[in-house]
Design a protein around this motif. Structure first.
Motif, PDB file in Angstrom:
ATOM      1  N   ALA A 442      -7.176  -4.038  14.584  1.00  0.00           N
ATOM      2  CA  ALA A 442      -8.592  -4.490  15.217  1.00  0.00           C
ATOM      3  C   ALA A 442      -9.032  -3.864  16.405  1.00  0.00           C
ATOM      4  N   ASN A 443     -10.276  -3.201  15.984  1.00  0.00           N
ATOM      5  CA  ASN A 443     -10.748  -2.118  16.641  1.00  0.00           C
ATOM      6  C   ASN A 443     -10.040  -0.980  17.150  1.00  0.00           C
ATOM      7  N   THR A 444      -9.113  -0.385  16.367  1.00  0.00           N
ATOM      8  CA  THR A 444      -8.642   0.732  16.377  1.00  0.00           C
ATOM      9  C   THR A 444      -8.125   0.910  14.976  1.00  0.00           C
ATOM     10  N   PHE A 445      -7.338   2.036  14.710  1.00  0.00           N
ATOM     11  CA  PHE A 445      -6.868   2.394  13.497  1.00  0.00           C
ATOM     12  C   PHE A 445      -5.969   3.763  13.863  1.00  0.00           C
ATOM     13  N   ASN A 446      -4.746   3.749  12.778  1.00  0.00           N
ATOM     14  CA  ASN A 446      -3.656   4.645  12.792  1.00  0.00           C
ATOM     15  C   ASN A 446      -3.060   4.879  13.925  1.00  0.00           C
ATOM     16  N   ARG A 447      -2.729   3.434  14.839  1.00  0.00           N
ATOM     17  CA  ARG A 447      -2.010   3.512  15.868  1.00  0.00           C
ATOM     18  C   ARG A 447      -0.502   2.957  15.264  1.00  0.00           C
ATOM     19  N   PHE A 448       0.419   3.792  16.007  1.00  0.00           N
ATOM     20  CA  PHE A 448       1.816   3.507  15.673  1.00  0.00           C
ATOM     21  C   PHE A 448       2.913   3.183  16.974  1.00  0.00           C
ATOM     22  N   ASP A 449       3.477   2.325  16.918  1.00  0.00           N
ATOM     23  CA  ASP A 449       4.639   2.256  17.830  1.00  0.00           C
ATOM     24  C   ASP A 449       5.732   1.690  17.128  1.00  0.00           C
ATOM     25  N   PRO A 450       7.039   2.186  17.705  1.00  0.00           N
ATOM     26  CA  PRO A 450       8.375   1.721  17.150  1.00  0.00           C
ATOM     27  C   PRO A 450       8.480   0.422  17.097  1.00  0.00           C
ATOM     28  N   THR A 451       7.913  -0.548  18.099  1.00  0.00           N
ATOM     29  CA  THR A 451       8.067  -1.795  17.897  1.00  0.00           C
ATOM     30  C   THR A 451       7.610  -2.615  17.002  1.00  0.00           C
ATOM     31  N   SER A 452       6.465  -1.886  16.302  1.00  0.00           N
ATOM     32  CA  SER A 452       5.755  -2.585  15.407  1.00  0.00           C
ATOM     33  C   SER A 452       6.009  -2.229  14.080  1.00  0.00           C
ATOM     34  N   PRO A 453       6.402  -3.535  13.088  1.00  0.00           N
ATOM     35  CA  PRO A 453       6.947  -3.063  11.923  1.00  0.00           C
ATOM     36  C   PRO A 453       5.700  -2.731  10.955  1.00  0.00           C
ATOM     37  N   PHE A 454       6.078  -1.914   9.996  1.00  0.00           N
ATOM     38  CA  PHE A 454       5.194  -1.201   8.968  1.00  0.00           C
ATOM     39  C   PHE A 454       5.769  -1.177   7.783  1.00  0.00           C
ATOM     40  N   GLY A 455       4.640  -1.570   6.922  1.00  0.00           N
ATOM     41  CA  GLY A 455       5.097  -1.684   5.403  1.00  0.00           C
ATOM     42  C   GLY A 455       3.993  -2.048   4.485  1.00  0.00           C
ATOM     43  N   GLY A 456       4.099  -2.431   3.271  1.00  0.00           N
ATOM     44  CA  GLY A 456       2.798  -2.729   2.425  1.00  0.00           C
ATOM     45  C   GLY A 456       3.033  -4.133   1.613  1.00  0.00           C
ATOM     46  N   TYR A 457       2.174  -4.369   0.936  1.00  0.00           N
ATOM     47  CA  TYR A 457       1.940  -5.376   0.027  1.00  0.00           C
ATOM     48  C   TYR A 457       1.707  -4.759  -1.278  1.00  0.00           C
ATOM     49  N   LYS A 458       2.055  -5.613  -2.431  1.00  0.00           N
ATOM     50  CA  LYS A 458       1.631  -4.930  -3.917  1.00  0.00           C
ATOM     51  C   LYS A 458       2.276  -3.745  -3.798  1.00  0.00           C
ATOM     52  N   GLU A 459       1.421  -2.611  -4.574  1.00  0.00           N
ATOM     53  CA  GLU A 459       2.004  -1.225  -4.852  1.00  0.00           C
ATOM     54  C   GLU A 459       2.044  -0.423  -3.571  1.00  0.00           C
ATOM     55  N   SER A 460       1.874  -0.939  -2.744  1.00  0.00           N
ATOM     56  CA  SER A 460       2.120  -0.186  -1.228  1.00  0.00           C
ATOM     57  C   SER A 460       3.706  -0.139  -0.872  1.00  0.00           C
TER      58      SER A 460
END
Lengths: 481, 322
Positions: A442-460
């Motif tokens: 929200a109001n940002t993009f492509n921000r990453f942090d080790p504490t924040s889980p990352f992964g996909g829905y569907k074919e991602s």
């Protein structure tokens, strides 16, 4: 007279690259049993940087055997506190050697040194620090007391963030008590081999980390190896499917982080200037070689012209060229193969009737380059709105209502990320609930942090990396085994 | 001298169809897009990593010197100090003729005459702070008299302060009318409107105050008095640059920007020039449209300039005190 920035090249004298590299197995660099080598090049100049070993079945077996031995005899016997010491040591060494690693990443990958230095390397170190902190606290990971490691993890990573993807894979695996065999992408092996050196420098027990280099066949041999307990893959959906098929019916645990076609949604009450920056970092960060890139721009119709005018103005200030120049914003495309794929899809955009625009920019004569490109007049039916381009190409669509934005954003086989730009907090929450994407910014993009889980829905893909969920992907309750 | 200002909105407000009533101004200013604080600060941080070397640095240093409003605004200012400042403004580096003059000398109202006298025959302009600087807390008639006296004494530029109390209470038409009146009192003198962004606190306020000042007839918008911390910052200046860019697109009028206070080093100044270059572009890279309100900055620019030309760093004893 205008303010022209003089060249400000980062020195490459901090790295000395050997003419050829072996495989890192059981704590040592060894010649490949295959006897085969391939060249790795600098995509910005096409200069050959080094020859890299191409591991075959025999090499992969040696690596898995070494990892198994290290797991049984050493790593699984250490307390979490002892494992943490090694991980903290590795994290500090990465920080100490970050300039060297950033230069190497830029040479081998083509990304701007500014991004390697200010984004990739700080995040790499942060991931190791973060998971080092978990190693002696696994009882609190959510699986009850005494969760257990899985064993040997086979990890295959892509070329877009070579060292960062390595850290996403290796740090949680080791913290949880697994040993690993990692295969870097064919075009970007160098930083993984430097990481092997850091493991030695940190006195990591032999066999805990093994690096096997090579192409698709090496990767296949690794994930299909019978003595592997866990597969973690980041890459294309096509390869991900093949891996899922191969792992089906085995006891191997699997996490897949695959492609994306993220919608970056701009409402008419967005903070426009920052939204423009978010669009730019969403799709032009790392030349668009980002699985979670904001490659579909959904703009509310009543601000479309205003946003497009501001975006085009902003894109004229992007500096494309020598990735080693500290002022470069857009570097080289990683390989001629990838350049071909981007060109083919962008040309499909032309032929399907979308309108192409690029700022005036001179592309260097040598190396692989693609200008920042914006397609307007795109519809959901166009290939450039459906297929992952994995390059600096933005497809612009419009919407009128929040419901239409959700519908269009979700109308894709992928579901890795999405962005929402509005000053209205309630709308952010409402949209985030409806978007089928693993990450919603929200109001940002492509921000990453080790504490924040990352992964996909569907074919991602499936499974999560980062944070506590990222740790769980490498643990099991005693009962499962 | 009695000035009777016209309170009719100037051209640009009319052009945009914005009336000067409280309701009209409020509706307009609150319809401007918001500023996301995290995003604005991230943008500035990214631009702060630009590496400006060799020829680019030499260009930037000379440009920055030409943009300096060499300022002294102390209770203890004397005619002698102002005379010295004027000499320095005309010829910043006595050892090097190629160093350009600064843009202006900025003083209090009562020292305008002294500055005028010592700058006679040079291109350096005289700027005066007026309108009950720095607080702005005086009646409109006192503030106008302050302005007209400075103009009468020979000021080329007037740096006025807005009534922040009125702005923060939402009394936009009061601020608007003040600026219109002061602009009228300025006659041909250029009007810089100080927003005192350190007291406005939020970037949304900075954006609204910028537009309010421009609609009312400001020639320049300026961050700070230098008496309040924080004074100029890069994100605040970014928001103001975006405002002048958008104002030009809407009205065709081109407004200058002046960060003031807290800019002390060449490195800082270059970051501001990069911000200008990549936000509004070449058109604003001129002393006519971008200024630094500063005092100690000039000496650091001169030291860095000497280092570039001689290859060694000379030290603070090789530039004049004031």
């Amino acid at each position: 007279m205008s303010f022209e920035y003089a060249p400000a090249p980062e020195s490459r004298s901090v790295v000395t690259i050997e003419s050829s590299y072996g495989l890192f197995i059981d704590g040592d660099f060894v010649d490949p049993a295959s006897g085969a080598y391939f060249k790795t090049i600098n995509p910005a100049t096409e200069e050959v940087l080094a020859e890299i070993s191409e591991a075959n079945d025999v090499d992969v077996d040696r690596a898995v055997t070494a990892a198994r031995r290290a797991y049984e005899r050493t790593w699984s016997k250490l307390s979490g506190r002892e494992r943490a010491k090694y991980l903290f040591r590795i994290a500090r060494l990465i920080q100490e050697r970050s300039r060297e690693l950033a230069v190497l990443e830029t040479l081998d990958n083509g990304k701007p040194i500014r991004e390697a230095r200010d984004v990739d390397l700080p995040l790499v170190a942060a991931h190791f620090f973060y998971y080092a902190g978990w190693a002696d606290k696994l009882d609190h990971a959510g699986l009850g007391p005494n969760p257990r490691a899985l064993g040997v993890a086979a990890q295959v990573i892509p070329w877009n963030f070579p060292l960062l993807m390595l850290s996403w894979k290796i740090a949680p695996a080791l913290a949880a008590g697994n040993t690993v065999v990692l295969k870097p992408a064919e075009t970007t092996s160098l930083t993984a081999l430097w990481f092997a050196d850091i493991c030695r420098q940190a006195d990591l027990p032999a066999g805990v980390v093994n690096i096997v280099t090579g192409g698709g066949e090496t990767g296949r041999a690794l994930v299909e190896h019978g003595d592997v307990n866990k597969i973690a893959f980041t890459g294309s959906t096509q390869v991900g499917r093949a891996i899922a098929a191969a792992a089906a019916g085995t006891s191997k645990k699997l996490t897949l982080e695959l492609g994306g076609k993220a919608a970056n949604i701009i409402f008419d009450d967005a903070p426009i200037d920052q939204a423009i920056e978010g669009i730019v970092s969403g799709i032009f960060f790392n030349q668009g070689h980002v699985c979670c890139a904001g490659s579909r721009l959904l703009v509310q119709e009543n601000v479309h012209d205003e946003v497009l005018a501001a975006l085009k103005q902003r894109l004229t200030t992007l500096r494309l060229g020598d990735p080693m120049d500290k002022n470069t914003d857009i570097g080289a495309i990683n390989s001629s193969e990838q350049l071909g794929r981007i060109t083919e899809l962008a040309n499909a955009g032309d032929s399907e009737g979308a309108i192409r625009w690029s700022p005036a920019c001179d592309l260097p004569d040598r190396g692989f380059w693609y200008p920042p490109t914006v397609f307007t007049g795109v519809t959901q039916a166009h290939r450039i709105a459906r297929e992952e381009i994995f390059g600096p190409v933005l497809s612009v669509l419009t919407f009128r209502t929040p419901a239409e934005a959700v519908e269009k954003a979700n109308n894709t086989p992928y579901g890795l990320s999405a962005g929402i730009w509005t000053e209205k907090g309630s709308r952010i929450l409402q949209m985030a609930q409806q978007l089928r994407a693993g990450v919603v910014w929200a109001n940002t993009f492509n921000r990453f942090d080790p504490t924040s889980p990352f992964g996909g829905y569907k074919e991602s893909g499936y499974g999560r990396e980062g944070g506590r969920p990222g740790l769980l992907a490498y643990l099991t309750t005693g009962a499962e085994r | 001298m009695q000035v009777t200002p016209s309170l009719a909105p100037p051209d640009s407000a009319a052009l945009l169809g914005v009336g000067s009533s409280q309701t009209d101004l409020r509706r307009f200013l609150h319809s401007l897009p918001g500023v996301d604080q995290v995003g604005a600060e991230a943008r500035v941080a990214a631009l702060g990593t630009r590496s400006i070397k060799t020829t680019a640095k030499a260009y930037a240093i000379d440009l920055a010197i030409r943009m300096v409003d060499l300022t002294t605004l102390e209770g203890s200012d004397t005619p002698g100090k102002v005379a010295a400042l004027c000499a320095k403004a005309r010829r910043p580096d006595p050892t090097d003729n190629s160093a350009p003059s600064v843009a202006a000398v900025c003083v209090y109202n009562d020292l305008v005459g002294i500055a005028r006298q010592h700058l006679a025959g040079s291109e350096v302009r005289v700027a005066a702070v007026a309108t009950a600087f720095p607080s702005g807390r005086a009646s409109r008639s006192v503030r106008l008299l302050d302005t007209s006296e400075a103009v009468a004494a020979g000021a080329d530029e007037i740096d006025m302060v807005i009534d922040r109390g009125a702005f923060l209470s939402g009394a936009y038409s009061k601020v608007f009318d003040d600026v219109v009146a002061v602009k009228a009192a300025c006659g041909t003198a250029h009007l810089k409107v100080i927003l005192e962004t350190g007291e406005l606190q939020t970037y949304d306020n900075v954006r609204r105050a910028s537009w309010l000042a421009m609609l009312a007839g400001a020639d320049f918008i300026k961050t700070s008095t230098g008496k309040i911390a924080p004074a100029a910052t890069l994100p605040v200046t970014l928001v103001m640059l975006e405002a002048v860019r958008d104002f030009r697109a809407a009205t065709g009028r081109i407004i200058g920007v002046k960060p003031a206070g807290g800019i002390r080093t060449t490195k800082d100044a270059i970051k501001y020039l990069v911000l200008v270059n990549e936000t509004v572009g070449d058109d604003w890279l001129t002393p006519a449209l971008f200024r630094f309100g500063a005092s100690s900055l000039l000496n650091d620019l001169l030291l860095q300039r000497q280092k570039l030309s001689t290859g060694h760093y000379s030290g603070p004893d090789y530039v004049t005190l004031d």
